[in-house]
Write an enzyme that holds these catalytic residues in place. Structure first.
Site, PDB file in Angstrom:
ATOM      1  N   LYS A   1       0.835  -1.212   0.000  1.00  0.00           N
ATOM      2  CA  LYS A   1       0.000   0.000   0.000  1.00  0.00           C
ATOM      3  C   LYS A   1       0.869   1.261   0.000  1.00  0.00           C
ATOM      4  CE  LYS A   1      -2.107  -1.205   3.796  1.00  0.00           C
ATOM      5  NZ  LYS A   1      -1.380  -2.471   4.093  1.00  0.00           N
TER       6      LYS A   1
ATOM      7  N   ARG B   1      -9.680   0.402   9.185  1.00  0.00           N
ATOM      8  CA  ARG B   1      -9.231  -0.970   9.446  1.00  0.00           C
ATOM      9  C   ARG B   1     -10.293  -1.760  10.183  1.00  0.00           C
ATOM     10  NH1 ARG B   1      -3.284   0.143   9.375  1.00  0.00           N
ATOM     11  NH2 ARG B   1      -2.148  -1.772   9.701  1.00  0.00           N
TER      12      ARG B   1
ATOM     13  N   ARG C   1      11.540  -6.083   4.932  1.00  0.00           N
ATOM     14  CA  ARG C   1      11.269  -4.648   4.695  1.00  0.00           C
ATOM     15  C   ARG C   1      12.234  -3.776   5.500  1.00  0.00           C
ATOM     16  NH1 ARG C   1       5.354  -2.109   5.381  1.00  0.00           N
ATOM     17  NH2 ARG C   1       5.492  -2.852   7.536  1.00  0.00           N
TER      18      ARG C   1
ATOM     19  N   ARG D   1      11.280  -2.020  11.156  1.00  0.00           N
ATOM     20  CA  ARG D   1      10.239  -1.721  12.138  1.00  0.00           C
ATOM     21  C   ARG D   1      10.171  -2.826  13.186  1.00  0.00           C
ATOM     22  NH1 ARG D   1       4.868  -0.107   8.850  1.00  0.00           N
ATOM     23  NH2 ARG D   1       3.957  -1.281  10.567  1.00  0.00           N
TER      24      ARG D   1
ATOM     25  N   ARG E   1      -0.418  -9.628  13.383  1.00  0.00           N
ATOM     26  CA  ARG E   1      -1.040  -8.545  12.595  1.00  0.00           C
ATOM     27  C   ARG E   1      -1.893  -9.137  11.464  1.00  0.00           C
ATOM     28  NH1 ARG E   1       4.077  -5.450  10.948  1.00  0.00           N
ATOM     29  NH2 ARG E   1       2.686  -4.058   9.807  1.00  0.00           N
TER      30      ARG E   1
HETATM   31  P1  ADP Z   1       2.257  -1.894   3.199  1.00  0.00           P
HETATM   32  O1  ADP Z   1       2.302  -0.382   3.122  1.00  0.00           O
HETATM   33  O2  ADP Z   1       1.038  -2.476   2.550  1.00  0.00           O
HETATM   34  O3  ADP Z   1       2.474  -2.427   4.607  1.00  0.00           O
HETATM   35  P2  ADP Z   1       4.828  -1.729   1.797  1.00  0.00           P
HETATM   36  O4  ADP Z   1       4.522  -0.812   0.661  1.00  0.00           O
HETATM   37  O5  ADP Z   1       5.606  -1.150   2.947  1.00  0.00           O
HETATM   38  O6  ADP Z   1       3.485  -2.454   2.341  1.00  0.00           O
HETATM   39  O7  ADP Z   1       5.608  -3.008   1.189  1.00  0.00           O
HETATM   40  C1  ADP Z   1       6.034  -4.074   2.026  1.00  0.00           C
HETATM   41  C2  ADP Z   1       7.361  -4.671   1.505  1.00  0.00           C
HETATM   42  O8  ADP Z   1       7.122  -5.345   0.280  1.00  0.00           O
HETATM   43  C3  ADP Z   1       8.441  -3.631   1.229  1.00  0.00           C
HETATM   44  O9  ADP Z   1       9.692  -4.157   1.609  1.00  0.00           O
HETATM   45  C4  ADP Z   1       8.364  -3.390  -0.282  1.00  0.00           C
HETATM   46  O10 ADP Z   1       9.627  -3.053  -0.827  1.00  0.00           O
HETATM   47  C5  ADP Z   1       7.876  -4.752  -0.797  1.00  0.00           C
HETATM   48  N1  ADP Z   1       6.950  -4.647  -1.927  1.00  0.00           N
HETATM   49  C6  ADP Z   1       5.958  -3.738  -2.104  1.00  0.00           C
HETATM   50  N2  ADP Z   1       5.265  -3.985  -3.251  1.00  0.00           N
HETATM   51  C7  ADP Z   1       5.840  -5.088  -3.797  1.00  0.00           C
HETATM   52  C8  ADP Z   1       5.579  -5.863  -4.975  1.00  0.00           C
HETATM   53  N3  ADP Z   1       4.572  -5.541  -5.828  1.00  0.00           N
HETATM   54  N4  ADP Z   1       6.361  -6.941  -5.213  1.00  0.00           N
HETATM   55  C9  ADP Z   1       7.356  -7.284  -4.360  1.00  0.00           C
HETATM   56  N5  ADP Z   1       7.653  -6.596  -3.234  1.00  0.00           N
HETATM   57  C10 ADP Z   1       6.914  -5.511  -2.948  1.00  0.00           C
HETATM   58  P1  AMP Z   2       0.771   0.116   9.544  1.00  0.00           P
HETATM   59  O1  AMP Z   2       1.957   1.029   9.418  1.00  0.00           O
HETATM   60  O2  AMP Z   2      -0.383   0.519   8.682  1.00  0.00           O
HETATM   61  O3  AMP Z   2       1.158  -1.335   9.359  1.00  0.00           O
HETATM   62  O4  AMP Z   2       0.241   0.284  11.042  1.00  0.00           O
HETATM   63  C1  AMP Z   2       1.096  -0.007  12.165  1.00  0.00           C
HETATM   64  C2  AMP Z   2       0.261  -0.137  13.439  1.00  0.00           C
HETATM   65  O5  AMP Z   2      -0.416   1.100  13.720  1.00  0.00           O
HETATM   66  C3  AMP Z   2      -0.873  -1.177  13.387  1.00  0.00           C
HETATM   67  O6  AMP Z   2      -0.416  -2.494  13.661  1.00  0.00           O
HETATM   68  C4  AMP Z   2      -1.809  -0.641  14.487  1.00  0.00           C
HETATM   69  O7  AMP Z   2      -1.327  -0.918  15.780  1.00  0.00           O
HETATM   70  C5  AMP Z   2      -1.717   0.871  14.282  1.00  0.00           C
HETATM   71  N1  AMP Z   2      -2.730   1.368  13.308  1.00  0.00           N
HETATM   72  C6  AMP Z   2      -2.504   1.929  12.091  1.00  0.00           C
HETATM   73  N2  AMP Z   2      -3.659   2.276  11.491  1.00  0.00           N
HETATM   74  C7  AMP Z   2      -4.636   1.930  12.348  1.00  0.00           C
HETATM   75  C8  AMP Z   2      -6.062   2.014  12.305  1.00  0.00           C
HETATM   76  N3  AMP Z   2      -6.707   2.536  11.247  1.00  0.00           N
HETATM   77  N4  AMP Z   2      -6.772   1.551  13.363  1.00  0.00           N
HETATM   78  C9  AMP Z   2      -6.148   1.032  14.436  1.00  0.00           C
HETATM   79  N5  AMP Z   2      -4.819   0.903  14.546  1.00  0.00           N
HETATM   80  C10 AMP Z   2      -4.050   1.356  13.518  1.00  0.00           C
END
Ligand code: ADP
Ligand code: AMP
Length: 243
Positions: free
Chosen positions: A35, A110, A149, A182, A193
């Site tokens: 995302k 969420r 990541r 992270r 999660r």
């Molecule tokens: P989200 O925001 O949904 O938690 P991220 O954008 O941070 O996910 O992506 C999670 C991990 O996967 C990162 O390390 C990123 O580089 C990798 N990634 C994102 N999109 C793709 C894809 N289409 N194919 C392979 N790896 C990806």
């Molecule tokens: P994310 O970066 O989106 O993976 O979010 C990291 C953490 O933030 C999650 O595991 C939750 O603990 C908290 N969080 C983020 N967005 C929300 C939401 N919309 N509602 C509740 N908790 C959230």
């Protein structure tokens, strides 16, 4: 080969941002679906403000604000923070002057309760969602992605140690800052999660399916391909609105 839809987007190029009057988008999908990766591209395409609740909460924790102090224990466990806590934060943002022409929300809503809060807030402003973009990847891929990541500690740009490595290991290509992992990307917390996603966030997709707002994307495709599909979908949506 670009599809006919791709060429619509490409022909319009930068002017697409002006053609689309209001673009209120949410990105749905499990943690690690990509995302944030797609949001970075969509922000560049449409010049929309981007609100990622995870980023907002992590910044609040770092600064030690009342929001951050309350959220920290939930985040460390991989649980969701309470709906009312995060709901207020997002309602303020979409009601702000910056979001007048639209927004991209990442990580919100969420829960169904959060979706209802957002829906009510938009309705009171005479606005509505344009689309809920659902990026779909299987659980095992989520675990592979999140364990690799890494994030730039300064600008938040996201890498993957194998799938999208920086040129200089451990350092950001964009500004040379250190890359960090992270805390909640450790495998055990990621599995928790994922359970939270299936229990509490999947119903949000059903909520928007009933409103015919969901557009699905195969998140296992390479990032540029996912981006192309999203752009093509948004261009088609806009054309449908104009008809
Ligand atoms: P989200 O925001 O949904 O938690 P991220 O954008 O941070 O996910 O992506 C999670 C991990 O996967 C990162 O390390 C990123 O580089 C990798 N990634 C994102 N999109 C793709 C894809 N289409 N194919 C392979 N790896 C990806
Ligand atoms: P994310 O970066 O989106 O993976 O979010 C990291 C953490 O933030 C999650 O595991 C939750 O603990 C908290 N969080 C983020 N967005 C929300 C939401 N919309 N509602 C509740 N908790 C959230």
């Amino acid at each position: 080969m670009p599809s006919p839809c791709d060429s619509i987007v490409l022909c319009r190029g930068d002017s697409l941002a002006q053609v689309v009057s209001e673009l209120n988008l949410i990105l749905l999908g499990p943690p690690g679906a990509g995302k944030g990766t797609q949001a970075e591209r969509l922000r560049a395409d449409f010049e929309l403000p981007y609100y990622a609740t995870g980023d907002i909460l992590r910044a609040a924790v770092k600064e030690g604000t009342p929001l951050g102090r309350e959220a920290k224990e939930y985040m460390d466990r991989g649980d969701l923070v309470p709906d009312d806590l995060i709901g207020r934060v997002i309602v303020e943002r979409v009601d702000g002057a910056d979001a007048r022409d639209g927004f991209v929300l990442d990580g919100f809503p969420r829960t169904v309760k959060q979706a209802e809060v957002l829906g009510a807030a938009l309705e009171s402003l005479g606005r509505r969602l344009t689309a809920a973009l659902s990026i779909e990847v299987p659980d095992e891929e989520v675990i592979r992605r999140l364990s690799g990541r890494r994030m730039c500690e300064k600008n938040g740009h996201v890498y993957h140690v194998e799938l999208d490595p920086p040129k200089n290991p451990g350092f950001c290509d964009q500004d040379g800052s250190v890359l960090v992992q992270r805390e909640d990307d450790k495998e055990e917390t990621v599995r928790h999660r994922l359970r939270v996603f299936h229990d509490q966030t999947r119903p949000v997709i059903d909520h928007y399916l009933k409103q015919s707002l969901v557009r699905r994307f195969d998140g296992c495709r390479p990032p540029e391909e996912v981006h192309g599909h999203i752009r093509a979908t948004l261009a088609t949506l806009r054309l449908e609105e104009e008809l």
